[in-house]
Design a protein around this motif. Structure first.
Motif, mmCIF file in Angstrom:
data_model
loop_
_atom_site.group_PDB
_atom_site.id
_atom_site.type_symbol
_atom_site.label_atom_id
_atom_site.label_comp_id
_atom_site.label_asym_id
_atom_site.label_seq_id
_atom_site.Cartn_x
_atom_site.Cartn_y
_atom_site.Cartn_z
ATOM 1 N N ASP A 159 0.834 -1.194 0.000
ATOM 2 C CA ASP A 159 0.000 0.000 0.000
ATOM 3 C C ASP A 159 0.882 1.263 0.000
ATOM 4 O O ASP A 159 1.987 1.257 0.540
ATOM 5 C CB ASP A 159 -0.860 0.055 1.269
ATOM 6 C CG ASP A 159 -1.826 -1.114 1.367
ATOM 7 O OD1 ASP A 159 -2.136 -1.727 0.323
ATOM 8 O OD2 ASP A 159 -2.248 -1.411 2.506
ATOM 9 N N ASN A 160 0.337 2.345 -0.548
ATOM 10 C CA ASN A 160 1.010 3.646 -0.507
ATOM 11 C C ASN A 160 2.424 3.600 -1.098
ATOM 12 O O ASN A 160 3.343 4.246 -0.604
ATOM 13 C CB ASN A 160 1.103 4.166 0.935
ATOM 14 C CG ASN A 160 -0.245 4.192 1.608
ATOM 15 O OD1 ASN A 160 -1.179 4.772 1.087
ATOM 16 N ND2 ASN A 160 -0.353 3.524 2.745
ATOM 17 N N VAL A 161 2.574 2.817 -2.126
ATOM 18 C CA VAL A 161 3.875 2.699 -2.795
ATOM 19 C C VAL A 161 3.870 3.602 -4.027
ATOM 20 O O VAL A 161 2.861 3.705 -4.727
ATOM 21 C CB VAL A 161 4.146 1.233 -3.194
ATOM 22 C CG1 VAL A 161 5.377 1.130 -4.102
ATOM 23 C CG2 VAL A 161 4.323 0.378 -1.948
ATOM 24 N N ILE A 162 4.996 4.278 -4.263
ATOM 25 C CA ILE A 162 5.169 5.075 -5.481
ATOM 26 C C ILE A 162 6.320 4.468 -6.274
ATOM 27 O O ILE A 162 7.416 4.292 -5.728
ATOM 28 C CB ILE A 162 5.497 6.546 -5.136
ATOM 29 C CG1 ILE A 162 4.364 7.169 -4.314
ATOM 30 C CG2 ILE A 162 5.758 7.355 -6.402
ATOM 31 C CD1 ILE A 162 4.688 8.563 -3.787
ATOM 32 N N ILE A 163 6.072 4.145 -7.526
ATOM 33 C CA ILE A 163 7.150 3.633 -8.393
ATOM 34 C C ILE A 163 7.262 4.571 -9.587
ATOM 35 O O ILE A 163 6.315 4.726 -10.363
ATOM 36 C CB ILE A 163 6.878 2.193 -8.858
ATOM 37 C CG1 ILE A 163 6.685 1.276 -7.652
ATOM 38 C CG2 ILE A 163 8.030 1.690 -9.740
ATOM 39 C CD1 ILE A 163 6.388 -0.177 -8.002
ATOM 40 N N HIS A 164 8.429 5.206 -9.732
ATOM 41 C CA HIS A 164 8.603 6.204 -10.788
ATOM 42 C C HIS A 164 8.883 5.560 -12.147
ATOM 43 O O HIS A 164 9.210 4.379 -12.251
ATOM 44 C CB HIS A 164 9.662 7.225 -10.380
ATOM 45 C CG HIS A 164 9.129 8.200 -9.381
ATOM 46 N ND1 HIS A 164 8.294 9.232 -9.738
ATOM 47 C CD2 HIS A 164 9.247 8.261 -8.042
ATOM 48 C CE1 HIS A 164 7.943 9.907 -8.657
ATOM 49 N NE2 HIS A 164 8.507 9.332 -7.600
ATOM 50 N N ALA A 165 8.791 6.421 -13.153
ATOM 51 C CA ALA A 165 8.768 5.973 -14.548
ATOM 52 C C ALA A 165 9.983 5.135 -14.920
ATOM 53 O O ALA A 165 11.100 5.378 -14.485
ATOM 54 C CB ALA A 165 8.664 7.187 -15.460
ATOM 55 N N GLY A 166 9.751 4.154 -15.763
ATOM 56 C CA GLY A 166 10.823 3.366 -16.357
ATOM 57 C C GLY A 166 11.417 2.309 -15.454
ATOM 58 O O GLY A 166 12.289 1.548 -15.881
ATOM 59 N N THR A 167 10.983 2.252 -14.215
ATOM 60 C CA THR A 167 11.546 1.260 -13.291
ATOM 61 C C THR A 167 11.023 -0.131 -13.610
ATOM 62 O O THR A 167 9.881 -0.303 -14.034
ATOM 63 C CB THR A 167 11.278 1.688 -11.836
ATOM 64 O OG1 THR A 167 12.246 2.681 -11.508
ATOM 65 C CG2 THR A 167 11.385 0.533 -10.848
ATOM 66 N N VAL A 168 11.896 -1.125 -13.410
ATOM 67 C CA VAL A 168 11.578 -2.518 -13.723
ATOM 68 C C VAL A 168 11.622 -3.325 -12.432
ATOM 69 O O VAL A 168 12.647 -3.358 -11.753
ATOM 70 C CB VAL A 168 12.589 -3.086 -14.740
ATOM 71 C CG1 VAL A 168 12.314 -4.560 -15.002
ATOM 72 C CG2 VAL A 168 12.542 -2.283 -16.049
ATOM 73 N N ILE A 169 10.510 -3.943 -12.118
ATOM 74 C CA ILE A 169 10.394 -4.772 -10.910
ATOM 75 C C ILE A 169 10.220 -6.226 -11.349
ATOM 76 O O ILE A 169 9.275 -6.534 -12.076
ATOM 77 C CB ILE A 169 9.149 -4.373 -10.081
ATOM 78 C CG1 ILE A 169 9.109 -2.864 -9.796
ATOM 79 C CG2 ILE A 169 9.025 -5.203 -8.805
ATOM 80 C CD1 ILE A 169 10.139 -2.365 -8.843
#
Lengths: 317, 317, 317
Positions: A159-169
């Motif tokens: 919850d309440n996670v921010i993942i910025h552009a272009g990131t690979v998980i």
């Protein structure tokens, strides 16, 4: 997949009365009674002796160290055989069937977003254009996934996670066994990445999925841009990873560790809570004592590093 | 484009009886009889004397070194003129016409994938959402292109290749000529990237296209995440590039070279087969002897580096 | 938002006769009479005394240093309060209404491109598939935006700009306040990125938006691949940033600075025009004298660095 079948394909002799349904691979420490494991490096012998694995790939000389409830699968190159076996348990790259994604209340999915099968998205989530959310992914409430982020299958985001552009998980960890004749055999990375709550991850980062089990990002971690986290790392609660830091495989950070810009770890080590690694520091051994500041490569206590710089200043005068 | 026309635009005097159709630019060594080349740095004089180029941009004092079958195009700033000429041969950023892409059997193209004109995709290929495959690209059989990968026009990808999410293949090399009054003139990068078979490339890497000719990744190379490979590099068969490594332009790696994490090369050099560069090592000169281990910056043999660390330990006591 | 309302939410006592409409936060130096600012580090005391801000978060002991036309907002942890206040001024992640994007003549928008509301695209622009152009963005004439580039909202891109694939412009700067009990409170990054004319930016770079005001890339800058530029940096005209360089927050480069590969800066410093930082150099203090060459970490003049390497060579013999 049945153990006898696996052994037949891998050309390993076993004699067992009751066959076992094997569901995957795991480390000696984490393997359960329906998983396989392996011993290549003898420094992990004590782990072999305590494993709960159904069966273990070992060389002949180690066969008698395998515990009673575990079957020894004798072979010349256990790591290479493990690599071959990993393929049997690799999930599909992209499912063609499954449950339609479940979407929470008030969530916004912008155009050109792909969401896979069997995936669950929480409430008040925003997913911006170009993001890819693979199959069987979970994303918690109030999270924001920026454009062109890729989340591979089976990963979990809190919850309440921010993942910025272009990131690979969840990309594959860098794993392969090299044969004597120079073939690199891929070790399929059948684990995932799990990210806790209140985490923020910068742009164009890469967090690799585990070979088995999970790469773990605990609650409240802050990750800057262009950071690399290898397979099977565990990042303790509240830790801070500054830009262009690179963590090698199976690095464990305690709570509130700070890795400053362009720092690094070699793999298979742990760092005590509240440790600070200054910019460009390289950690190549486990750090047991918490709350200290370290710098340089090879790593030394920050005050030693400052002393060294003083000596160097004299040298060049 | 006709040579007289090129010279007119570039303000270069030539007198020739038969005009020549020039199809592009190339290095002195690789240029053919319908290509242009240049000499800026006099250390490449021997290459000038053996070039097969149709014509060469040179300064006045080098004009008499140009071989008989090659035309000297005399100018004050050959590199700057080359930069201007490169634009004449730049292909379109994105074609608006051409042949529809050819797709092999059993290949899967997920939604939101763009495939350009004149492009050929092999059998059993999977291309995941958000990938961009430019014009005139070839992708071999059984390859997997993960989400949000970008493959620029004219690039070639072999069979059984895996490219992880966010990686960019074929972006422009970092090339420009700076004029005396401080303008940076782009050298259009008219080459491509060619990737062999059985290669795996991690997430968010960048592999730049060649200025002319090809950036080459040979068979069975393994590349981790966030690795940078500059224009005109050649990566030998079976080589391994670990995370955050950066190779400068025209680096040639022999077979089975290992570049460990955060290592680097300065450009225009080659590294012998089976060399290992340890983490953070910087290669700034050609390594001729194979099978050695090197570390540090400036680079030294690994055993010297260990000795140095011993000395440093004494200094700070 | 009215100042009394802000203070009420933040639990700060103020007594004012005329309320003020506050439109945002800014640094002490740049804040205007309808913006808030803060003082945490006493080394910026002189800036406090000259601020034009409407009001400033300060500790009790600094309250009497606040100039006459500025209101002191007394609190124990000004930086933490600033972080909380930043949220009040954060724009929407993605607008759901606004003006349709305005598109210039002869511009090409390929499939699967998202363009936000209130955005203006110039003439002869090419935007390739998978690019994301946020709300209220401006892109000048003749620019090329390659696939899977992300430009966050409010950013400005000049004329004749090339942005290569996978690059992220305007992601949030790495800013947060850590409370005594270990919470990281996000400082919303309400500024933007402004990019001048004739700039080229490589693949998979990250350029963060400013916390307040702008991260600035001036005309004719050249940026290679995988470069990180943090919030509130200013890159002077014609500067060159080579691959994997990382600039920390509030770094100011003068005109024609060269940062070679894998170099870095720690934040809050400036570098004089025509400075060259060699590969791997780390700048940790302001460089005032222009036109010099620097290397190493800690940084030293390049000739000192060469001398040091000579000494080291002797040490290991």
């Amino acid at each position: 997949m049945q153990l006898q079948n696996i052994c037949q394909v891998l050309n390993i002799d076993i004699k067992i009365s009751n066959d076992i349904d094997i569901i995957g691979l795991n480390s000696l420490q984490e393997a359960t009674s329906n998983q396989l494991s392996f011993l290549e490096n003898k420094k992990y012998l004590s782990q072999l002796q305590e494993t709960k694995a159904a069966a273990v790939f070992v060389t002949q000389d180690m066969a008698n160290k395998v515990p009673n409830n575990t079957i020894a699968l004798v072979c010349d190159q256990p790591y290479e055989v493990l690599a071959k076996a990993s393929k049997f348990f690799a999930p599909q790259v992209a499912q063609t069937t499954g449950k339609k994604p479940k979407l929470g209340k008030n969530s916004t999915i912008m155009p050109n977003v792909y969401i896979g099968f069997d995936t669950t998205i929480g409430d008040n989530v925003t997913i911006l254009s170009g993001a890819f959310i693979g199959d069987n992914v979970t994303i918690g409430d109030n999270s924001i996934i920026y454009p062109n982020v890729t989340i591979y299958r089976d990963c979990v985001v809190g919850d309440n996670v921010i993942i910025h552009a272009g990131t690979v998980i969840g990309s594959d960890g860098f794993g392969f066994a090299t044969t004597k004749d120079g073939q690199h055999i891929k070790i399929y990375q059948n684990g995932n990445v799990t990210i806790g709550n209140n985490v923020e991850i910068g742009a164009n980062c890469t967090i690799d999925r585990a070979a088995f089990s999970s790469t773990i990002i605990e609650d409240m971690v802050r990750i800057d841009n262009l950071v690399h986290i290898a397979h099977n790392c565990k990042i303790g609660k509240g830790s801070i990873l500054v830009t262009q830091t690179g963590l090698s495989g199976s690095t464990t950070l305690g709570e509130y560790v700070v890795m400053a810009g362009q720092s690094a770890t070699t793999g298979h080590l742990s760092i005590a809570p509240f440790t600070t690694i200054l910019g460009r520091g390289v950690v190549s051994k486990t750090i047991k004592e918490p709350k200290k500041h370290w710098a340089g490569f090879p790593l030394m206590e920050h005050r030693s590093w400052l002393k060294l710089q003083g000596k160097i200043q004299k040298l060049i005068k």
